[in-house]
Write an enzyme that holds these catalytic residues in place. Structure first.
Site, PDB file in Angstrom:
ATOM      1  N   ASP A  23       0.847  -1.204   0.000  1.00 15.59           N
ATOM      2  CA  ASP A  23       0.000   0.000   0.000  1.00 15.59           C
ATOM      3  C   ASP A  23       0.873   1.241   0.000  1.00 15.59           C
ATOM      4  O   ASP A  23       1.807   1.349   0.802  1.00 15.59           O
ATOM      5  CB  ASP A  23      -0.856   0.040   1.278  1.00 15.59           C
ATOM      6  N   LYS A  80      -8.184   0.672  -5.092  1.00 20.34           N
ATOM      7  CA  LYS A  80      -9.384   0.120  -4.457  1.00 20.34           C
ATOM      8  C   LYS A  80     -10.647   0.869  -4.857  1.00 20.34           C
ATOM      9  O   LYS A  80     -10.664   2.102  -4.885  1.00 20.34           O
ATOM     10  CB  LYS A  80      -9.256   0.212  -2.930  1.00 20.34           C
ATOM     11  N   GLY A 152      -5.559  -3.075   8.809  1.00 19.07           N
ATOM     12  CA  GLY A 152      -5.190  -1.930   9.627  1.00 19.07           C
ATOM     13  C   GLY A 152      -5.031  -2.228  11.103  1.00 19.07           C
ATOM     14  O   GLY A 152      -4.977  -1.324  11.924  1.00 19.07           O
ATOM     15  N   GLY A 213      -3.458  -7.486   8.128  1.00 21.73           N
ATOM     16  CA  GLY A 213      -2.819  -7.686   9.422  1.00 21.73           C
ATOM     17  C   GLY A 213      -1.372  -8.127   9.363  1.00 21.73           C
ATOM     18  O   GLY A 213      -0.750  -8.382  10.389  1.00 21.73           O
ATOM     19  N   GLY A 234      -0.347  -3.721   4.009  1.00 15.06           N
ATOM     20  CA  GLY A 234      -1.029  -2.438   3.983  1.00 15.06           C
ATOM     21  C   GLY A 234      -0.316  -1.431   4.852  1.00 15.06           C
ATOM     22  O   GLY A 234       0.688  -0.830   4.460  1.00 15.06           O
ATOM     23  N   SER A 235      -0.819  -1.286   6.065  1.00 13.61           N
ATOM     24  CA  SER A 235      -0.300  -0.243   6.947  1.00 13.61           C
ATOM     25  C   SER A 235       1.098  -0.574   7.465  1.00 13.61           C
ATOM     26  O   SER A 235       1.839   0.331   7.862  1.00 13.61           O
ATOM     27  CB  SER A 235      -1.262  -0.079   8.118  1.00 13.61           C
TER      28      SER A 235
END
EC number: 4.3.3.6
Lengths: 293, 196
Positions: A23, A80, A152, A213, A234-235
């Protein structure tokens, strides 16, 4: 000469296997990801943990961000769209995004129906928690799957649950007799034709990545061992202290997921990973994985 | 028994291994450079060339790959693999392995929405090969000793330069093993020569 065929759309995801999709929210992060060895980037306005923190309605990214990222890197760029949001998906397709994630991380636009992804030339990736959900998405035309996990949170437990569940159910279908498949389709809420394809193919007809996650190199390697074809992060990366180093470490751990001394080496001194969230502390309405039908 | 490696740093490794096995040879996934010593030839699969290059550098593969080429062992690159083999890349000052005498342009057919499939005639391989192009590169220019095996809309999409075979498309995404079989023959001939 044919574009947008199943083979072309699913094949694009096959080429991402064994890789990490990261991301990013701007060109600078995209370049760091490419430099670290990402196989693709997901262009977003905010990473999932910031979406969680900000609350409100989360939508498709500003097209300017998607374009900026596309211009910055030579690897594929994903973006997205909200579940069921036909126009957001068409806009991303028109922009030239290489893959669209019909994602529960954004606020759903339709609480009953997903996109009819077969109508698009651009391929789609969708989240799943079990084989029923996976097969419904394939039935709608998804060319790639990923676990939903719990985005997240930096907590791998839900992604592990979803990967194990899907794989156990796939193994069961493969070992069943064909005359038992219709009832299994009814029980799973899965299209019969997709189960038949899984049975004859000996596995899912599309790749299945881990997502939701993944926060450390060991998390990425764990998901690969559980049978993921690759990993979305992602994060985790750009919320860590040293994103470039962290990104490189995740890529290497994904390639060499059974080389434990290597993973030990590259996990050293990575700094603090993102602060995680215990799943049971999330309010039911804050659980993103329950979005989608 | 002929042994052919598939560079297994990232990409469509399993499909190439299955195709090799269907052609009756032993396929070996190459994750460490030492494993290159065992093989008679090597396939560089489709995937992301930037990712593969980073991992090649990280694990110090480059000299071993160039060494394999110098020993005369056949190498076959599909899509990203072709990019790795090419001597010249448009827009880049340096090639990757840089052993096949061709100039290659990356992503030259456009983005993913422009990816396509078409049945192509490939010299010495097939008249109707189902070729799948995904964000594919193409060969802009080929050296004088390079045999052009296939063109699509005027662009070179498959070629052979002695021990090196390269194509823009992904034979590994189909059940058609004829181009893999062609490469297996190249490996058998090269091995025969080394034994004589």
């Amino acid at each position: 000469m044919k574009t947008g065929t199943d083979r072309v759309k699913r094949g694009m995801a096959e080429m991402q296997k064994g890789g990490v999709i990261m991301d990013v929210v701007n060109a600078e992060q995209a370049k760091i990801a490419e430099e670290a060895g990402a196989v693709a980037v997901m262009a977003l306005e905010r990473v999932p943990s910031d979406i969680r923190a900000a609350g409100g309605v989360a939508r498709m990214a500003d097209p300017r961000i998607v374009e900026e990222v596309m211009n910055a890197v030579s690897i594929p760029v994903m973006a997205k769209a909200r579940i069921g949001h036909i126009v957001e998906a068409r806009v991303l397709e028109a922009l030239g995004a290489d893959y669209i994630d019909e994602s529960e991380v954004l606020t759903p636009a339709d609480e009953e129906f997903h996109l009819n992804k077969k109508e698009f030339t651009v391929p789609f990736v969708c989240g799943c928690r079990d084989l029923g959900e996976a097969a419904r998405r394939i039935g709608e035309g998804a060319s790639m799957l990923r676990t939903k996990g719990e985005p997240g949170t930096g907590n791998i437990v839900e992604a592990v649950r979803h990967m194990r569940k899907v794989n156990a159910q796939v193994r069961k279908v493969v070992s069943m007799n064909e005359d038992e498949l219709m009832t299994e389709a009814k029980l799973l809420g899965a299209p019969y034709e997709v189960l038949l394809e899984i049975k004859r193919n000996g596995g899912l007809p599309v790749v299945n990545f881990a997502a939701g996650g993944v926060a450390t190199p060991a998390d990425a390697a764990l998901m690969m061992q559980l049978g993921a074809d690759g990993v979305f992060v992602g994060s985790g990366i750009f919320k860590s202290e040293n994103p470039a180093k962290f990104a490189r470490a995740i890529v290497e751990a994904t390639t060499h997921f059974q080389d434990y001394s290597l993973i030990a080496e590259l996990s050293k001194g990575l700094g603090t990973p993102m602060k995680g969230i215990e799943i049971s502390s999330l309010a039911p309405e804050a659980r993103m994985q329950d979005r989608g039908w | 028994m002929i042994k052919i490696g598939v560079l297994a740093l990232q990409g469509a490794v399993r499909e190439h291994m299955q195709s090799l096995e269907a052609c009756g040879v032993e396929a070996i996934a190459i994750k460490h450079k030492e494993e290159l010593q065992e093989v008679d030839g090597l396939i560089l699969p489709g995937g992301e060339s930037t990712t593969m290059r980073r991992l090649i550098d990280k694990y110090d593969f480059m000299d071993a790959l160039k060494g394999l080429a110098a020993e005369g062992k056949p190498m076959f690159g599909t899509c990203a693999g072709l990019i790795l083999l090419a001597k010249h890349l448009i827009g880049y000052n340096e090639p990757h392995i840089g052993v096949m005498d061709v100039t290659v342009e990356r992503n030259s057919f456009g983005r993913q929405v422009d990816s396509f499939e078409a049945d192509l005639a490939i010299t010495g391989v097939a008249d109707d090969f189902p070729a799948v192009f995904i964000r594919a590169p193409h060969i802009v220019d080929a050296g004088e000793n390079v045999e052009v095996l296939c063109k699509h809309n005027g662009r070179i999409v498959a070629a052979r330069d002695g021990q090196f075979l390269g194509c823009s498309f992904h034979p590994e995404l189909t059940d058609d093993h004829r181009i893999t079989a062609y490469f297996v023959e190249m490996v058998k001939e090269a091995k025969q020569k080394q034994l004589v």
